[in-house]
Design a protein around this motif. Structure first.
Motif, PDB file in Angstrom:
ATOM      1  N   ALA A 133       0.623  -0.577  -0.126  1.00 29.12           N
ATOM      2  CA  ALA A 133       0.191  -0.505   0.063  1.00 29.12           C
ATOM      3  C   ALA A 133       0.741   0.988   0.128  1.00 29.12           C
ATOM      4  N   GLU A 134       1.643   1.565   0.764  1.00 27.80           N
ATOM      5  CA  GLU A 134       2.917   2.340   0.833  1.00 27.80           C
ATOM      6  C   GLU A 134       3.599   2.547  -0.520  1.00 27.80           C
ATOM      7  N   MET A 135       3.992   1.718  -2.110  1.00 26.51           N
ATOM      8  CA  MET A 135       3.931   1.483  -2.674  1.00 26.51           C
ATOM      9  C   MET A 135       3.267   2.405  -3.801  1.00 26.51           C
ATOM     10  N   ALA A 136       1.645   1.484  -3.542  1.00 21.73           N
ATOM     11  CA  ALA A 136       0.831   1.705  -4.056  1.00 21.73           C
ATOM     12  C   ALA A 136       0.333   3.306  -4.006  1.00 21.73           C
ATOM     13  N   ASP A 137       1.124   4.172  -2.971  1.00 17.99           N
ATOM     14  CA  ASP A 137       0.738   5.319  -2.345  1.00 17.99           C
ATOM     15  C   ASP A 137       1.212   6.250  -3.673  1.00 17.99           C
ATOM     16  N   ARG A 138       2.740   6.249  -2.812  1.00 21.67           N
ATOM     17  CA  ARG A 138       4.121   7.511  -3.777  1.00 21.67           C
ATOM     18  C   ARG A 138       4.213   6.067  -5.449  1.00 21.67           C
ATOM     19  N   MET A 139       3.359   5.462  -6.125  1.00 21.36           N
ATOM     20  CA  MET A 139       3.384   5.296  -7.408  1.00 21.36           C
ATOM     21  C   MET A 139       2.081   6.232  -8.096  1.00 21.36           C
ATOM     22  N   ALA A 140       1.346   6.362  -6.997  1.00 21.84           N
ATOM     23  CA  ALA A 140      -0.145   7.778  -7.475  1.00 21.84           C
ATOM     24  C   ALA A 140       0.501   8.738  -7.748  1.00 21.84           C
ATOM     25  N   ARG A 141       1.379   9.670  -6.037  1.00 24.43           N
ATOM     26  CA  ARG A 141       1.976  10.225  -6.234  1.00 24.43           C
ATOM     27  C   ARG A 141       2.914  11.060  -7.302  1.00 24.43           C
ATOM     28  N   ALA A 142       3.825   9.693  -7.469  1.00 27.27           N
ATOM     29  CA  ALA A 142       3.928  10.236  -9.272  1.00 27.27           C
ATOM     30  C   ALA A 142       3.954  10.400 -10.477  1.00 27.27           C
ATOM     31  N   LYS A 143       2.768   9.482 -10.251  1.00 26.81           N
ATOM     32  CA  LYS A 143       1.969   9.929 -11.916  1.00 26.81           C
ATOM     33  C   LYS A 143       1.353  11.124 -11.289  1.00 26.81           C
ATOM     34  N   ASP A 144       0.952  11.653 -10.523  1.00 26.31           N
ATOM     35  CA  ASP A 144       0.308  13.082 -10.634  1.00 26.31           C
ATOM     36  C   ASP A 144       0.809  14.367 -10.763  1.00 26.31           C
ATOM     37  N   ALA A 145       1.865  13.925 -10.252  1.00 28.79           N
ATOM     38  CA  ALA A 145       3.384  15.085 -10.269  1.00 28.79           C
ATOM     39  C   ALA A 145       3.831  14.707 -12.123  1.00 28.79           C
ATOM     40  N   ALA A 146       3.195  14.312 -12.877  1.00 33.22           N
ATOM     41  CA  ALA A 146       4.296  13.999 -14.269  1.00 33.22           C
ATOM     42  C   ALA A 146       3.010  14.757 -14.953  1.00 33.22           C
ATOM     43  N   PRO A 147       4.037  15.410 -16.247  1.00 32.32           N
ATOM     44  CA  PRO A 147       2.815  15.784 -17.147  1.00 32.32           C
ATOM     45  C   PRO A 147       1.818  14.809 -17.810  1.00 32.32           C
ATOM     46  N   GLU A 148       1.032  15.050 -18.736  1.00 33.16           N
ATOM     47  CA  GLU A 148      -0.072  14.005 -19.059  1.00 33.16           C
ATOM     48  C   GLU A 148       0.300  13.285 -20.025  1.00 33.16           C
ATOM     49  N   GLY A 149       0.168  12.231 -20.847  1.00 33.23           N
ATOM     50  CA  GLY A 149       1.273  11.456 -22.103  1.00 33.23           C
ATOM     51  C   GLY A 149       1.299  10.293 -21.141  1.00 33.23           C
ATOM     52  N   HIS A 150       2.026   9.600 -21.855  1.00 35.70           N
ATOM     53  CA  HIS A 150       2.500   7.513 -22.214  1.00 35.70           C
ATOM     54  C   HIS A 150       3.238   8.269 -20.770  1.00 35.70           C
ATOM     55  N   SER A 151       3.143   7.029 -19.515  1.00 30.48           N
ATOM     56  CA  SER A 151       4.176   7.070 -18.825  1.00 30.48           C
ATOM     57  C   SER A 151       5.304   6.405 -19.352  1.00 30.48           C
ATOM     58  N   GLY A 152       5.666   5.375 -20.456  1.00 28.39           N
ATOM     59  CA  GLY A 152       6.415   3.818 -21.082  1.00 28.39           C
ATOM     60  C   GLY A 152       6.025   3.096 -19.826  1.00 28.39           C
ATOM     61  N   ILE A 153       4.541   2.386 -19.333  1.00 30.35           N
ATOM     62  CA  ILE A 153       4.342   1.803 -18.426  1.00 30.35           C
ATOM     63  C   ILE A 153       3.238   0.884 -19.176  1.00 30.35           C
ATOM     64  N   GLY A 154       2.770  -0.391 -19.703  1.00 27.63           N
ATOM     65  CA  GLY A 154       1.841  -0.697 -20.412  1.00 27.63           C
ATOM     66  C   GLY A 154       1.505  -1.463 -21.796  1.00 27.63           C
ATOM     67  N   THR A 155       0.963  -1.885 -22.096  1.00 25.67           N
ATOM     68  CA  THR A 155       1.392  -2.294 -23.534  1.00 25.67           C
ATOM     69  C   THR A 155      -0.436  -2.270 -23.494  1.00 25.67           C
ATOM     70  N   THR A 156      -0.961  -2.277 -24.900  1.00 23.06           N
ATOM     71  CA  THR A 156      -2.587  -2.182 -25.347  1.00 23.06           C
ATOM     72  C   THR A 156      -2.410  -2.982 -24.606  1.00 23.06           C
TER      73      THR A 156
END
Length: 450
Positions: free
Chosen positions: A297-320
């Motif tokens: 859960a701690e990692m999930a919180d830090r991941m969410a904060r990192a994504k929210d702080a980044a500009p909109e667009g492809h994160s480089g994470i995930g495939t279709t």
């Protein structure tokens, strides 16, 4: 050391035996040259020791039948992909049912919640994401780790295997301790050795020195080395290593793609390693292309904060196709019917029986060999002691004897993993299958003694 001339003569006899008994495989191997690089859909498929690839017509349970109609007791099991056996009935039924209802929509299927609950139940971490392969999952976790720690460096162990992750395809120079680009890797244009440190497995002082600079985002590690033979952790190693990671602010990413064979829920759960991230691929959905990565859960919180702080667009994470409906159906069936005590109890018991049988025969033949077992996974190692690290394995390597072992056993209907002498026991493996392997091993020992 065995006589190289005797080994070479035995190898030649086994090559001739394969050619004589596999005419259809040889014919297909020749025809496939017209359309496939090296004559196979994946060039790794040519790494078996046989004169041509063994073409398969059917695989069920713990056996496969080649196009020449010969049955092989399978202790390779797709290099762990089919660890629960080939095409278990609940998996085949779930795939067929979902295939009629839709394959992929890039939207969550109705069973997504149930799958998440199943992952948490089996592996013990609360939060999850899906990928198609463990290579992808490891890549994605590395991005997350660097994003949330704001640190550039990756730390791995010499001899590790984490799929086709560029950052991990580096080597340790034993003379200098420096990280070097791996010479065999094709098409390298980035210097991954500048951002990855490599230390010997089971070496706590080297691990601490690598962490002490304060710039390591994460340690990406298998609980035991599994692709350089099988190298288990020394007693107390992981308790100390985990403490070092925490002390120096580095995350611990546990890659259980092979060590899932240890016990229900994998090595980390069985030994309370408490990783920040956990990666499982290959067998997690019974062999259908799928991988998962879980986190606290701690990692999930830090991941969410990192994504929210980044500009909109492809994160480089995930495939279709990640998390597609077919994968979720297979994963749900596997979590329900395969990742169970009913699967692990018999396979662990049979693996122990196989280990005992191999050790007894090695002792009777007075061979300076050993057998290392991790749950349902065993490794026949042509060295007098359990290896301590990858360099220990290199120092005792006997490529000719290993190649002979593979081809000798294949010619007698026993399939081992091609890259090293690994044997994997599945829930579908029987006592008769184990007896067959031991009988062929007896014949190998007799041939070597002649």
């Amino acid at each position: 050391m065995p006589d190289p001339r005797h080994i070479a003569a035995l190898q030649q006899a086994e090559r001739e035996r394969f050619i004589a008994t596999h005419p259809q495989s040889l014919a297909l191997a020749q025809a496939a040259q017209a359309h496939y690089l090296f004559g196979v859909p994946l060039h790794w498929m040519r790494d078996w020791p046989s004169p041509a690839a063994l073409f398969v017509s059917e695989a069920q349970g713990a056996s496969l039948t080649c196009v020449d109609g010969l049955r092989h007791t399978d202790f390779c099991l797709g290099d762990t992909g089919a660890m629960f056996g080939h095409s278990p009935a609940p998996l085949a039924q779930a795939i067929a049912q979902q295939a009629a209802q839709g394959l992929t929509c890039m939207l969550p299927a109705a069973n997504a919640v149930a799958v998440g609950e199943g992952l948490a139940r089996v592996f013990g971490l609360p939060m999850w994401q899906l990928a198609l392969t463990a290579s992808d999952a490891n890549r994605f976790v590395l991005r997350w780790a660097r994003a949330i720690t704001r640190r550039p460096q990756l730390l791995v162990f010499d001899g590790c295997y984490h799929g086709a992750v560029d950052d991990t395809l580096v080597d340790l120079d034993p003379a200098t301790g420096r990280t070097l680009p791996r010479a065999s890797v094709l098409g390298q244009v980035h210097n991954h050795a500048a951002f990855t440190r490599v230390v010997p497995f089971n070496d706590l002082p080297a691990l601490e020195a690598a962490l002490a600079r304060g710039d390591v985002a994460c340690l990406l590690a298998e609980p035991a080395l599994t692709n350089f033979g099988l190298v288990p952790p020394a007693p107390g190693f992981w308790d100390a290593a985990r403490d070092l990671c925490r002390r120096h602010g580095a995350l611990f990413v546990c890659d259980e793609t092979h060590t899932i064979s240890t016990a229900l829920g994998g090595y980390a759960r069985a030994h309370a390693l408490e990783p920040d991230f956990l990666v499982v691929g290959k067998a997690v959905a019974g062999g259908l292309p799928c991988a998962v990565y879980g986190f606290t859960a701690e990692m999930a919180d830090r991941m969410a904060r990192a994504k929210d702080a980044a500009p909109e667009g492809h994160s480089g994470i995930g495939t279709t196709l990640s998390g597609n409906a077919l994968t979720l159906a297979a994963l749900q069936a596997a979590l329900t019917h395969l990742h169970t005590d009913a699967s692990y109890t018999p396979m662990l018991a049979l693996a122990e029986r196989l280990e005992t049988g191999l050790r007894e025969r090695i002792a009777r033949a007075a061979k300076p060999w050993t057998v290392t077992r991790l749950g349902a996974r065993l490794e026949l190692q042509f060295m007098p002691h359990t290896p301590r690290d990858a360099q220990d394995v290199r120092d005792h390597a006997q490529a000719g004897l290993e190649t002979l072992t593979h081809l000798f056993m294949l010619n007698r209907g026993v399939l081992l993993t091609p890259f090293h002498s690994m044997m994997l026991v599945s829930p579908a493996t029987t006592a008769q299958d184990v007896a067959h392997l031991l009988q062929v091993f007896d014949a190998l020992l007799t041939a070597l003694a002649a």
